[in-house]
Enzyme design. Structure first.
Site, PDB file in Angstrom:
ATOM      1  N   CYS A   1      20.731  11.229   4.797  1.00 15.79           N
ATOM      2  CA  CYS A   1      21.833  11.525   5.700  1.00 15.79           C
ATOM      3  C   CYS A   1      22.827  10.355   5.767  1.00 15.79           C
ATOM      4  CB  CYS A   1      21.394  11.841   7.122  1.00 15.79           C
ATOM      5  SG  CYS A   1      20.544  13.412   7.251  1.00 15.79           S
TER       6      CYS A   1
ATOM      7  N   ARG B   1      22.540   7.602  -0.989  1.00 11.55           N
ATOM      8  CA  ARG B   1      21.449   7.675  -0.010  1.00 11.55           C
ATOM      9  C   ARG B   1      20.612   8.943  -0.182  1.00 11.55           C
ATOM     10  NH1 ARG B   1      22.239   4.398   4.506  1.00 11.55           N
ATOM     11  NH2 ARG B   1      21.160   5.843   5.879  1.00 11.55           N
TER      12      ARG B   1
ATOM     13  N   TRP C   1      20.536  15.573   4.467  1.00  7.94           N
ATOM     14  CA  TRP C   1      19.304  15.682   3.692  1.00  7.94           C
ATOM     15  C   TRP C   1      18.377  16.495   4.579  1.00  7.94           C
ATOM     16  CZ3 TRP C   1      14.069  14.420   3.520  1.00  7.94           C
ATOM     17  CH2 TRP C   1      13.507  14.262   2.247  1.00  7.94           C
TER      18      TRP C   1
ATOM     19  N   ASN D   1      22.123  11.548  12.159  1.00  8.91           N
ATOM     20  CA  ASN D   1      21.076  11.146  11.224  1.00  8.91           C
ATOM     21  C   ASN D   1      19.853  10.836  12.068  1.00  8.91           C
ATOM     22  OD1 ASN D   1      19.396   9.931   9.376  1.00  8.91           O
ATOM     23  ND2 ASN D   1      20.714   8.168   8.983  1.00  8.91           N
ATOM     24  N   GLY D   2      18.707  11.452  11.721  1.00  2.26           N
ATOM     25  CA  GLY D   2      17.483  11.235  12.505  1.00  2.26           C
ATOM     26  C   GLY D   2      16.849  12.572  12.830  1.00  2.26           C
TER      27      GLY D   2
ATOM     28  N   GLU E   1       4.264   0.764 -10.529  1.00  5.02           N
ATOM     29  CA  GLU E   1       5.723   0.756 -10.406  1.00  5.02           C
ATOM     30  C   GLU E   1       6.375   1.396 -11.642  1.00  5.02           C
ATOM     31  OE1 GLU E   1       7.718   0.477  -8.117  1.00  5.02           O
ATOM     32  OE2 GLU E   1       9.641  -0.107  -8.949  1.00  5.02           O
TER      33      GLU E   1
ATOM     34  N   GLU F   1      10.508   9.189 -10.778  1.00  3.49           N
ATOM     35  CA  GLU F   1      11.657   9.321  -9.883  1.00  3.49           C
ATOM     36  C   GLU F   1      12.899   9.865 -10.565  1.00  3.49           C
ATOM     37  OE1 GLU F   1      11.807   5.958  -6.487  1.00  3.49           O
ATOM     38  OE2 GLU F   1      11.653   5.149  -8.502  1.00  3.49           O
TER      39      GLU F   1
ATOM     40  N   HIS G   1     -12.912   6.640 -15.777  1.00  6.84           N
ATOM     41  CA  HIS G   1     -13.623   7.359 -14.720  1.00  6.84           C
ATOM     42  C   HIS G   1     -12.955   8.692 -14.398  1.00  6.84           C
ATOM     43  CE1 HIS G   1     -16.282   3.976 -14.066  1.00  6.84           C
ATOM     44  NE2 HIS G   1     -15.204   3.196 -14.119  1.00  6.84           N
TER      45      HIS G   1
ATOM     46  N   LYS H   1      17.541   7.446  -0.804  1.00  8.83           N
ATOM     47  CA  LYS H   1      17.428   6.002  -0.982  1.00  8.83           C
ATOM     48  C   LYS H   1      16.747   5.357   0.221  1.00  8.83           C
ATOM     49  CE  LYS H   1      18.346   1.971  -2.817  1.00  8.83           C
ATOM     50  NZ  LYS H   1      17.321   1.592  -3.812  1.00  8.83           N
TER      51      LYS H   1
END
Ligand code: G6P
Length: 613
Positions: free
Chosen positions: A2, A27, A74, A100-101, A486, A493, A509, A608
């Site tokens: 957002c 973002r 978002w 936003n939230g 990483e 991604e 394993h 992001k």
């Protein structure tokens, strides 16, 4: 996640808002919208990229005026659709709001507002807030926002305007990021500085539960007033933004991710600048100096973060145990916050985060602070929530990171965590000579990285051979196990290739069953204490038909008889090797995404900065 932009001043708002939204695209979002007031309130919302909103607006008359709001959403509550996109509005009073939230008690508030006759057109929590402000509006937008927010539970950064007060913009925050840029007879408000820096470098942040009323009078002069939700005036600290416009522009690079991979040597020189003295074996970290004694006496370190920051935190744990000989453990913040953890006396929690706004990391930090831990932040964004809420910290200084797949922030975090560990180690028992040697190596990391970056074309060519494969393994041991994690995360991604990272020995394993003819397995096989063991693991993959790509140490010719392809990194001591071995893996992921035709900087479904749970 957002993006919020709002404008009040003397210029046309629409182009400033659209440009701001483009700056915030990184973002992550799925729909966008804008509201302006010029006599009457006008709102336009679209699904998809900001360019779709721009095209739609081009065909519409109106949307003039020098006050407005814009948003990239978002989705959290309700599907991705035009009616769920922001701004949300109440037509009765001409109020529009962006948010936003997440509003946790939105269901109860919605019920109350329905009973009052409000009709909802979306499934969002945000529309409830717009209606509540409207319900409480009595000719004073600032008071209505304060009164509404006193009823709200959850997280928010909001900007609100009202047709009846055309020179007023009200903004507020709790938990979610919001910055107010103060220009010459204008204000630009945004979720982060990248949407502000083109207009002004003077900014202030609000603390949680604070509201700012930004006003413009008939002569065009602007003033602002900040207060708590109970209308007690507060004075915010105006600060200078520390970055330049060029830092958030692409320059000659095709993607921000590639730009940021390539600028790591320069950025890490900034991370180091003025902080290490090789000759004296000394580290100067102003942000933690006041707490040096507590750090030296700490019994336990708990490191936490999410995503890439979590991988950096793992390396922090290894550094602290190996170099500073103090007990340390790493945990996903999303788990730590709810696990009811035992916090022994003299515990230090280190929150690792690029944005400094990740909701889970912030919540875990608060939880451990409540339980008596000393809190440190290893954060990139200056003035972010984590940097404000921690007792002490060290900034990464790697500049704004726009690429959604984090690269330079990772190496910045690892470098800072190495410095913090050496800072403690040196004060506990590490000799000046040993510390000096390691600091010397740390200082040479930027130039060694430059040698790796020169191999970018070779890495792209190798990537071409395997890029159609849908399943990859990334394997490493010791300090290079987090690097394997990483490397796999980077590939997932942005290339949408399934990749798993794991300790090389763990493969047998279970995951070894996956290996079939031609499956790529990337081994971090630099010359370290576990080199021979890694060779054994490589054999196990090769004998089952897997294709081996190795990250090896320059001069290692033997590896060529084990691996199908090799990326070389310069020799360095084992603890610092992740700073180098990760670079070929970053390049590999970036090339793979481009070769598969993906938008590297706007990967699907990702944000992001994840400011919700
Ligand atoms: C998101 C981003 C990742 C990042 C993680 C933690 O998932 O896409 O790149 O590593 O959040 O973010 P932070 O800002 O706390 O480092």
């Amino acid at each position: 996640m957002c993006g919020i932009v709002a404008y009040l001043g003397h210029r046309e708002a629409k182009p400033i808002l659209l440009e701001g939204l483009k700056r915030l695209e990184y973002r992550g979002y799925d729909s966008a919208g804008i509201a302006t007031v010029n006599g009457k309130l006008e709102v336009c919302r679209t699904v998809g990229r900001v360019s779709v909103l721009e095209d739609t607006l081009r065909k519409l008359p109106g949307f003039h005026g020098s006050i407005g709001l814009a948003h990239t959403r978002w989705a959290t509550h309700g599907e991705v659709s035009e009616r769920n996109a922001h701004p949300h509005r109440d037509d009765k009073r001409g109020i529009a709001l962006i948010h936003n939230g997440t509003i946790e008690n939105y269901a109860a508030l919605k019920q109350y507002l329905r009973e009052k006759g409000h009709v909802f057109t979306s499934e969002t929590d945000t529309e409830v807030l717009a209606m509540l402000i409207s319900e409480l509006y009595d000719g004073d937008l600032e008071a209505a926002v304060q009164n509404a927010l006193r009823e709200v539970r959850g997280a928010y950064a909001i900007a609100v305007l009202c047709e009846k007060e055309q020179g007023v913009l009200v903004v507020a925050r709790k938990g979610s990021p919001l910055i107010v840029g103060v220009g010459d007879r204008e204000f630009v408000v945004a979720s982060d500085a990248s949407a502000i820096v083109a207009h002004t470098t003077q900014v202030f942040e609000l603390d949680d539960y604070q509201v700012a009323k930004l006003s413009r009078d008939a002569k065009g002069e602007t003033t602002f007033r900040t207060s708590t939700l109970d209308n007690v005036p507060v004075t915010p600290k105006i600060r200078q933004l520390e970055f330049e416009l060029e830092q958030i522009e692409l320059g000659s690079h095709e993607t921000f991710m590639m730009k940021e991979i390539c600028e790591q040597p320069r950025c890490l020189r900034m991370t180091l600048q003025g902080r290490v003295s090789e000759r004296e074996g000394r580290i100067v970290l102003g942000g933690i100096a006041e707490h040096a004694r507590e750090l030296i006496r700490a019994r336990q370190f708990v490191l936490t973060g999410q995503g890439t920051a979590y991988h950096a935190a793992m390396l922090g744990e290894y550094f602290l145990e190996d170099l500073a000989k103090v007990s340390a453990k790493t945990e996903y913040a999303s788990e730590l916050r709810y696990r009811n953890p035992v916090v022994v006396d003299n515990t230090v929690v280190i929150a690792v985060s690029q944005s400094g706004e990740t909701a889970d990391t912030l919540a875990a930090l608060r939880e451990l602070k409540e339980r008596g831990a000393l809190t440190l932040g290893v954060v990139n964004v200056v003035g972010s929530s984590i940097s404000r809420e921690t007792d002490a910290g060290v900034y990464l200084r790697v500049g704004p990171e726009i690429g959604v797949a984090s690269t330079k922030a990772f190496t910045g975090q690892v470098m800072v965590l190495a410095m913090v560990s050496l800072y403690i180690a040196r004060r506990r028992f590490m000799s000046m000579d040993t510390a000096g040697e390691m600091l010397g190596e740390l200082s040479r990391v930027p130039e060694l990285m430059e040698r790796i970056l020169e191999q970018s074309n070779h890495i792209r060519k190798v990537c071409e051979k395997y890029v159609d494969r849908e399943n990859w393994l990334f394997l490493g041991r010791g300090y290079n196990y987090p690097v394997a994690l990483e490397g796999a995360l980077k590939l997932k991604e942005i290339s949408y290739i399934h990749a798993e990272g794991m300790p090389a020995a763990e493969m047998k394993h279970g995951p070894i069953a996956l290996i079939n003819d031609g499956m790529p397995a990337v081994f971090v096989a630099n010359k370290g204490p576990q080199y021979d063991k890694v060779m054994l693991n490589i054999e196990q993959v090769r004998s089952r038909g897997g294709r081996v790509i190795a990250v090896a140490t320059e001069g290692d010719q033997e590896i060529k008889s084990y691996a199908d392809d090799v990326f070389y990194v310069p020799p360095i001591s084992d603890p610092l090797s992740p700073l180098l071995t990760v670079v070929p893996l970053q390049l590999l992921a970036c090339h793979a995404a481009v070769l598969r035709g993906h938008d590297v900087d706007k990967p699907r479904n990702l944000a992001k900065s994840v400011t919700v749970e």
